[in-house]
Scaffold this active site. Sequence first.
Site, short mmCIF file in Angstrom:
data_model
loop_
_atom_site.label_atom_id
_atom_site.label_comp_id
_atom_site.label_asym_id
_atom_site.label_seq_id
_atom_site.Cartn_x
_atom_site.Cartn_y
_atom_site.Cartn_z
N THR A 70 0.83 -1.21 0.00
CA THR A 70 0.00 0.00 0.00
C THR A 70 0.86 1.25 0.00
O THR A 70 0.60 2.21 -0.73
CB THR A 70 -0.93 0.00 1.23
OG1 THR A 70 -1.87 -1.08 1.10
CG2 THR A 70 -1.69 1.31 1.35
N GLN A 177 -0.79 -8.91 -7.06
CA GLN A 177 -1.32 -10.27 -7.18
C GLN A 177 -0.54 -11.15 -8.14
O GLN A 177 -0.54 -12.37 -8.00
CB GLN A 177 -2.79 -10.21 -7.63
CG GLN A 177 -3.75 -9.76 -6.56
CD GLN A 177 -3.80 -10.71 -5.38
OE1 GLN A 177 -3.48 -11.89 -5.49
NE2 GLN A 177 -4.18 -10.18 -4.22
N SER A 194 3.85 -6.40 -3.28
CA SER A 194 3.72 -6.63 -1.84
C SER A 194 4.16 -8.04 -1.51
O SER A 194 3.63 -9.02 -2.06
CB SER A 194 2.26 -6.43 -1.42
OG SER A 194 2.12 -6.48 -0.02
N ALA A 195 5.12 -8.18 -0.61
CA ALA A 195 5.76 -9.47 -0.35
C ALA A 195 4.82 -10.51 0.21
O ALA A 195 4.95 -11.70 -0.10
CB ALA A 195 6.94 -9.27 0.60
N HIS A 196 3.86 -10.12 1.04
CA HIS A 196 3.00 -11.14 1.66
C HIS A 196 2.05 -11.78 0.66
O HIS A 196 1.41 -12.77 0.98
CB HIS A 196 2.23 -10.56 2.85
CG HIS A 196 1.11 -9.65 2.48
ND1 HIS A 196 1.28 -8.31 2.23
CD2 HIS A 196 -0.21 -9.88 2.33
CE1 HIS A 196 0.12 -7.77 1.95
NE2 HIS A 196 -0.81 -8.69 2.00
N CYS A 320 -22.74 -8.32 2.68
CA CYS A 320 -23.04 -8.78 4.03
C CYS A 320 -21.82 -9.36 4.74
O CYS A 320 -21.91 -9.84 5.85
CB CYS A 320 -24.17 -9.80 3.98
SG CYS A 320 -24.15 -10.90 2.57
#
Length: 460
Positions: A70, A177, A194-196, A320
């Site tokens: 981010t 992704q 993003s590494a994770h 929801c």
Amino acid sequence: MAYFDAASAAPLHPVARQALSAALDEGWADPARLYREGRRARLLLDAAREAAAECVRCRPDELVFTPSGTRAVHTGTAGALAGRRRVGRHLIVSAVEHSSVLHAAEAHEADGGSLTHVSVDRTGAVDPEAYAAALREDTALACLQSANHEVGTEQPVTRVAEACRAAGVPLLVDAAQSLGWGPVEGDWSLLAGSAHKWGGPSGVGLLVVRKGVRFAPQGAGDERESGRAPGFENLPAIVAAAASLRAVRAEAAAETARLRELTERIRARVPALVPDVEVVGDPVRRLPGVVTFSCLYVDGETLLHELDRAGFSVSSGSSCTSGTLTPSHVLKAMGVLSEGNVRVSLPSGTPAADVERFLEVLPGTVAAVRERLGAPAATEAVRAAGPDLVVDALGRRCPVPVIELAKVIGDVPVGGTVRVLSDDEAARLDIPAWCEMRGQEYVGEEPAERGTAYVVRRTG
């Protein structure tokens, strides 16, 4: 427990665990210092940068490590916009970008900039020609993800990059992704990861800014990471992130074929096993481990809880389950069914037996949720004069408005209409989707004293 939410966070790769442990012992010192421990830390940092750059296919001095994906998106967006402020303040994003990109775009617009959202088709892909048409003389930056995080659809980055290059506009690609599966093709200008997402530790992102791109880092200055990621580097995590990226790339070819076969199995068998299901996303141009489907007449939150109890961790874009009254912006932009949405994203190494067990459990689980929901005890439906019916679903949430519609559509003659009164934002998406699935005509919306009237005409 079968973990099927790798698109949110992939399990830590064994290589990342080993590299993290080793770097904790060797890479704790300040890499900016000239003494022995500092030089050792600098060597580790340089090696990690070179390994990551090789995987991305960029120069090492074009890549910096950030505290998260981010942060990479926000830094890249703000810096590119500031660097091209003389050109203009127009920003282009697709309607299905990750929330980090959309939040950066909202901040830019709130600061006086202009913003264009490029729409997508029902598979979640942008039209390159529509994207090119959105480019203007004052366009400072364009953003496009390499693949969608919710439905797995791959975007036509190469063609969009060509259009941006011809217009002299830099393209920022959110590759969070897809980066674990391969480099992003095309003549892009900036890239975030993003590494994770690929099996590295959380808290590490990467930002690439190609040479020649006008870029002005925002915020207080810092001498680290070319001034683009202030603060002391989390060196052990960076080393583990680079090592795991290299490791998953080495496994990517074999795992891509294996996971694609498993997700094809899910895409083909879920509609056969479970009635009233819409499988969403591009059937061909998609990430190998992601498959998303939505189930009519199902409360998404209840379905996820029941699947969790059965031993499966999945995610959802249903309203929801999101803590809001609106469905996922991705499903909304695609115009597909949102209720009972399930995203299955398989991590590397997922056993085929886990997928088979999921397919065995899913039909009974969906049926139980549908039975539990049933029809509301007091259905407020009254006949109007003529072949029309009004269903009052005000105050009732997804999936009740659609359930009420399905119950009464047979009570009007062919050509008659049903007006569903609803104040649930999800109805705006799910009622037209139900009509398409059921072969009924969605007439449109009408203003109502409360909420909105969604008008459906019976065609058969």
